[in-house]
Design a protein around this motif. Sequence first.
Motif, PDB file in Angstrom:
ATOM      1  N   UNK A  45       0.832  -1.201   0.000  1.00  0.00           N
ATOM      2  CA  UNK A  45       0.000   0.000   0.000  1.00  0.00           C
ATOM      3  C   UNK A  45       0.869   1.254   0.000  1.00  0.00           C
ATOM      4  N   UNK A  46       1.904   1.276   0.863  1.00  0.00           N
ATOM      5  CA  UNK A  46       2.786   2.443   0.937  1.00  0.00           C
ATOM      6  C   UNK A  46       3.583   2.634  -0.348  1.00  0.00           C
ATOM      7  N   UNK A  47       3.994   1.540  -0.988  1.00  0.00           N
ATOM      8  CA  UNK A  47       4.718   1.640  -2.255  1.00  0.00           C
ATOM      9  C   UNK A  47       3.841   2.289  -3.334  1.00  0.00           C
ATOM     10  N   UNK A  48       2.600   1.833  -3.429  1.00  0.00           N
ATOM     11  CA  UNK A  48       1.684   2.430  -4.409  1.00  0.00           C
ATOM     12  C   UNK A  48       1.417   3.897  -4.103  1.00  0.00           C
ATOM     13  N   UNK A  49       1.234   4.224  -2.830  1.00  0.00           N
ATOM     14  CA  UNK A  49       1.028   5.622  -2.445  1.00  0.00           C
ATOM     15  C   UNK A  49       2.253   6.463  -2.781  1.00  0.00           C
ATOM     16  N   UNK A  50       3.436   5.895  -2.582  1.00  0.00           N
ATOM     17  CA  UNK A  50       4.691   6.592  -2.902  1.00  0.00           C
ATOM     18  C   UNK A  50       4.762   6.920  -4.393  1.00  0.00           C
ATOM     19  N   UNK A  51       4.450   5.957  -5.233  1.00  0.00           N
ATOM     20  CA  UNK A  51       4.512   6.167  -6.679  1.00  0.00           C
ATOM     21  C   UNK A  51       3.505   7.233  -7.117  1.00  0.00           C
ATOM     22  N   UNK A  52       2.272   7.138  -6.626  1.00  0.00           N
ATOM     23  CA  UNK A  52       1.255   8.125  -6.988  1.00  0.00           C
ATOM     24  C   UNK A  52       1.668   9.513  -6.509  1.00  0.00           C
ATOM     25  N   UNK A  53       2.138   9.600  -5.276  1.00  0.00           N
ATOM     26  CA  UNK A  53       2.546  10.903  -4.736  1.00  0.00           C
ATOM     27  C   UNK A  53       3.746  11.469  -5.481  1.00  0.00           C
ATOM     28  N   UNK A  54       4.643  10.613  -5.937  1.00  0.00           N
ATOM     29  CA  UNK A  54       5.797  11.098  -6.706  1.00  0.00           C
ATOM     30  C   UNK A  54       5.333  11.809  -7.966  1.00  0.00           C
ATOM     31  N   UNK A  55       4.353  11.241  -8.635  1.00  0.00           N
ATOM     32  CA  UNK A  55       3.830  11.881  -9.845  1.00  0.00           C
ATOM     33  C   UNK A  55       3.112  13.192  -9.521  1.00  0.00           C
ATOM     34  N   UNK A  56       2.406  13.237  -8.407  1.00  0.00           N
ATOM     35  CA  UNK A  56       1.716  14.461  -8.019  1.00  0.00           C
ATOM     36  C   UNK A  56       2.700  15.562  -7.610  1.00  0.00           C
ATOM     37  N   UNK A  57       3.734  15.179  -6.886  1.00  0.00           N
ATOM     38  CA  UNK A  57       4.730  16.154  -6.430  1.00  0.00           C
ATOM     39  C   UNK A  57       5.606  16.620  -7.585  1.00  0.00           C
ATOM     40  N   UNK A  58       5.766  15.784  -8.602  1.00  0.00           N
ATOM     41  CA  UNK A  58       6.573  16.157  -9.768  1.00  0.00           C
ATOM     42  C   UNK A  58       6.129  17.490 -10.351  1.00  0.00           C
ATOM     43  N   UNK A  59       4.851  17.644 -10.541  1.00  0.00           N
ATOM     44  CA  UNK A  59       4.365  18.898 -11.132  1.00  0.00           C
ATOM     45  C   UNK A  59       4.470  20.055 -10.138  1.00  0.00           C
ATOM     46  N   UNK A  60       4.285  19.765  -8.857  1.00  0.00           N
ATOM     47  CA  UNK A  60       4.358  20.831  -7.848  1.00  0.00           C
ATOM     48  C   UNK A  60       5.776  21.384  -7.704  1.00  0.00           C
ATOM     49  N   UNK A  61       6.787  20.506  -7.808  1.00  0.00           N
ATOM     50  CA  UNK A  61       8.181  20.938  -7.657  1.00  0.00           C
ATOM     51  C   UNK A  61       8.891  21.125  -8.998  1.00  0.00           C
ATOM     52  N   UNK A  62       8.154  20.965 -10.081  1.00  0.00           N
ATOM     53  CA  UNK A  62       8.719  21.134 -11.431  1.00  0.00           C
ATOM     54  C   UNK A  62       9.929  20.238 -11.688  1.00  0.00           C
ATOM     55  N   UNK A  63       9.788  18.968 -11.306  1.00  0.00           N
ATOM     56  CA  UNK A  63      10.854  18.011 -11.576  1.00  0.00           C
ATOM     57  C   UNK A  63      10.850  17.656 -13.052  1.00  0.00           C
ATOM     58  N   UNK A  64      12.047  17.418 -13.593  1.00  0.00           N
ATOM     59  CA  UNK A  64      12.118  16.893 -14.953  1.00  0.00           C
ATOM     60  C   UNK A  64      11.971  15.377 -14.888  1.00  0.00           C
ATOM     61  N   UNK A  65      11.928  14.731 -16.026  1.00  0.00           N
ATOM     62  CA  UNK A  65      11.696  13.277 -16.074  1.00  0.00           C
ATOM     63  C   UNK A  65      12.837  12.506 -15.416  1.00  0.00           C
ATOM     64  N   UNK A  66      14.057  13.014 -15.533  1.00  0.00           N
ATOM     65  CA  UNK A  66      15.208  12.347 -14.918  1.00  0.00           C
ATOM     66  C   UNK A  66      15.058  12.329 -13.392  1.00  0.00           C
TER      67      UNK A  66
END
Length: 94
Positions: A45-66
């Motif tokens: 459950x935590x692994x799936x939440x981590x992956x989903x949150x990573x994608x959500x935070x990506x746009x908030x912190x303007x991470x590039x794909x790398x």
Amino acid sequence: MIQSFKWIAILEGISFLLILFVTMPLKYIFDMGQPNQIIGMAHGFLFLAYVVMAFLVKSELNWNIKTLLIVLACSVIPFGTFWMERKYLEASKY
């Protein structure tokens, strides 16, 4: 959202280490599979939440794909989520 991701990253890292260093030896050395099932379900459950949150935070912190790929890779490396939290989330302003 960043604060939530920090907590999920820490909890995911702890659950991964518990599986690796506690429940796997219990399962294969002492033939006790129940702890592995319980912690394994929480870790999944935590692994799936981590992956989903990573994608959500990506746009908030303007991470590039790398950066996103590095953050995702950290979820499958022991102690990786702790390093990721320090490197990519500690410096962020939230």
